[in-house]
Design an enzyme around this catalytic site. Sequence first.
Site, PDB file in Angstrom:
ATOM      1  N   SER A 677     -20.968   6.838  11.610  1.00  0.00           N
ATOM      2  CA  SER A 677     -21.648   6.943  12.892  1.00  0.00           C
ATOM      3  C   SER A 677     -22.157   8.372  13.081  1.00  0.00           C
ATOM      4  O   SER A 677     -22.959   8.840  12.284  1.00  0.00           O
ATOM      5  CB  SER A 677     -20.721   6.492  14.018  1.00  0.00           C
ATOM      6  N   ASP A 754     -26.332  -4.081  13.260  1.00  0.00           N
ATOM      7  CA  ASP A 754     -25.834  -2.990  14.098  1.00  0.00           C
ATOM      8  C   ASP A 754     -26.689  -2.872  15.357  1.00  0.00           C
ATOM      9  O   ASP A 754     -27.840  -2.448  15.305  1.00  0.00           O
ATOM     10  CB  ASP A 754     -25.869  -1.681  13.296  1.00  0.00           C
ATOM     11  N   HIS A 787     -21.858  -2.324  14.197  1.00  0.00           N
ATOM     12  CA  HIS A 787     -21.526  -0.924  13.923  1.00  0.00           C
ATOM     13  C   HIS A 787     -20.134  -0.763  13.308  1.00  0.00           C
ATOM     14  O   HIS A 787     -19.872   0.199  12.603  1.00  0.00           O
ATOM     15  CB  HIS A 787     -21.618  -0.125  15.226  1.00  0.00           C
TER      16      HIS A 787
END
Length: 819
Positions: A677, A754, A787
């Site tokens: 991330s 995502d 994610h």
Amino acid sequence: MRLHSDGYEEIDEGGNKRKSLLVTLTKVGVLLVLLIWGTVIVLKTVNGIVHQPLNRPKNRGNSRTTKDGHLKVSFANVRNNTFTPKIQPLQWISGPNSTTDDNGLFVTHINDSYVVKSVFDPHYSKTLFKGHSFLYGQQNLTVDTMIASPDLQKVIIRTNTTKNWRHSTFGSYFVFSTEKSEYQMIGENISVVEWSPNSIDIAYVLDNDLYLYSVEKQKTTKRITDDGSAQVFNGKPDWVYEEEVLEGDSAMWWSPEGDYLSFFKTNETEVYEFPIPYFVQHSDDVYPEVRMIKYPKSGSPNPVVHLNIYDLEKERTMNVNIDDDSVLITDVLWVGAERLLARVTDRTSDILSMVLVDAKKDAFYEVPRVEFSDDGWWEITHDTLYVPKDKSRDRHDDGYLDVVPINGYNHLVYFSSCDLSNPVILTDGDWEVVDGPAAFDYESNDVYFLATKKSSMERHLYSVNIHKPLVIKEITDTSKDGYFDVTFSSGSRFTLLTYRGPDVPFQKIIDLRSSKTDETIHGNVVGKTLYYLETNEELKGHLESYAIPRITYQELNLGTDEKGNQILVNSYEILPNDFNPRLEKHYPVFFFGYGGPGSQQVAKTFSVGFNQVVASQLNAIVVVVDGRGTGFKGREFRSLVRDNLGDYEAQDQISAAALYAKKSFVDEEKISLFGWSYGGYLTLKTLEKDAGKHFKYGMSVAPVTDWRLYDSVYTERYMHTPQQNPEGYASAKVHNATALGEAKRFLLVHGTGDDNVHFQNSLKFLDMLDIEGIENYDVHVFPDSDHSIRYHNANTIVFDKLLNWAKQAFEGHFISDMY
């Protein structure tokens, strides 16, 4: 979501959240696949041996035991929860007059029943519901979640739950009466429900409209809104408010007496849509399913959010007519029966306004407090705490507690009246209060709070009295290292103290008003321990058989900044088993980075997870560095990155790598960086800035590669808009392909589903590499994973791949592939 990866948090090393460990592989399913296809041989073990690439050099440090015969940490024992401490859930609840007559009521699960117990009265017990399912009509329904009414006579039950986004769900809701043992159905496909304080009314959201249900009348009595649609949300947030602002699924707030209901009306008509294709949802699909999501990217239109108040007696809705539609309303707090405070910032979080609204006066409002962020920003928080007036205790007006910067550090302040703009400063110093006030004792006027007063890597509990500012009292034992979490009973007399590290966690219930203290200090130095909820004796027993790689916390000096000041950053290192400092140029170094604004990875918490697996299985030194921009070391330290993300963060990782490269036992040709991330972004920016000088390898998972592609609320808080700061966005983008080409090799991983950091980021990045002719990388894509990367066994595969890829790098496998 604040750019934290759920996938990595599963086995995170001192990060901001803690969740359960990786789920165990379903071996039966794997065998069925093998039988059907009959063409693949999969080697799996239960003793921690991960997948091995073919035709590779001899394994380095892959022995299952250390020299003294202890077992090494492996994925197998991490994934089967061998090292997972038990943290017992305890849900404090409020009963009638619980703020003044605090019996420490909580809900627990005993013998297949949901029971209300009291930490003060061991004989008190009230069963709310028995079993995990119930019969309604001809249906046997499973209880997914339960919410007790304030009077503890009824519960709301959710069943048939369908997940929406990170926090939100849809489901069927019922009311169960504990006295009558009967069920009422509120409705199906409902997204949010909230009990009124009167225990009679229930507010709920169906198809984005807001309704009232009466338990007494056993029916829906009022439809509050009628404009709910795919573009208009009443009482629930849209995607960006759910992820970045409210961090939850509800956008409604009852007044203390249940006379008013405040709620957000969110209009996202002007917000642009983003398509997310899903390829493997159904085996017989030949065309992907495309789901459209309203997602405001930086610089594009935000949803327009209005604060409304519904008056139950007059059956009318009032709009709090804040003129500027571009503001963010980040929190709502009732401060009395008829007034509420709304926390409002401008779009880029430069200016904070506290808006005081009077519901009785047709939602008339005033703005008693306006504060500017100077060179920093206003972080979104939900920590403001209402302090009710009580003249007998020298509180002459309704007030509130908040956290504001005092001399560059976040500290507690007390506004003795909601109308005031200047507070009483309760704490001060070169340390920070974390997550606002933890609790307020209505009897003693004491405020309890967690803080970094001893160390920014620790969390200890303290108290201060609103009438004795700056007189700080220690509640936990600061003579020992400790990282504590706390939750409090409704009147703040009792606390559940959870010790999270650095040693094995434990939990205990403390009576803070007891005149007695513990005979033996363990955790707390104030209050009497009533009993231990958890001691994790089983975990302690398991640890005796294993050689857990040693972790050392430290403060690194990375040199001097532009002003000549020393750059001191928090860090920890994990040394591999049987570490020998006399070996020359022997050990690879595995850096794990996150680095997002205000975040923290270096914390003295107990954790045995991915980083320990790396140290044990790869015979590598693991290093984590919280560089400039991260939290809890003061405003100047974190706000330095404003309008220039990726620069200082990468510099500090490089400086730390340079320090380790000089150590005699480190192989400077085998230094890598991994991040997920924001950490994935940090990995790529560091490789870009370093150009192969120190970091030879990198692993980037689900990265932002261009801040124009990420959501507006998060990005603009730190970068302003692209229109205001075009040079900053250009610099912050991962853009120098030639420099990236100087690294030996890097790995890029992303999930195509995502919804947070769109796959678009990686595709645009790969296109740039293609154009520039850069080929020193590998890519792994996970179909339909979000994610957290966990769809269809993805979470197991992604960590296997990360470990194996790093292993190949450290063994020189990629050197022979250079072209």
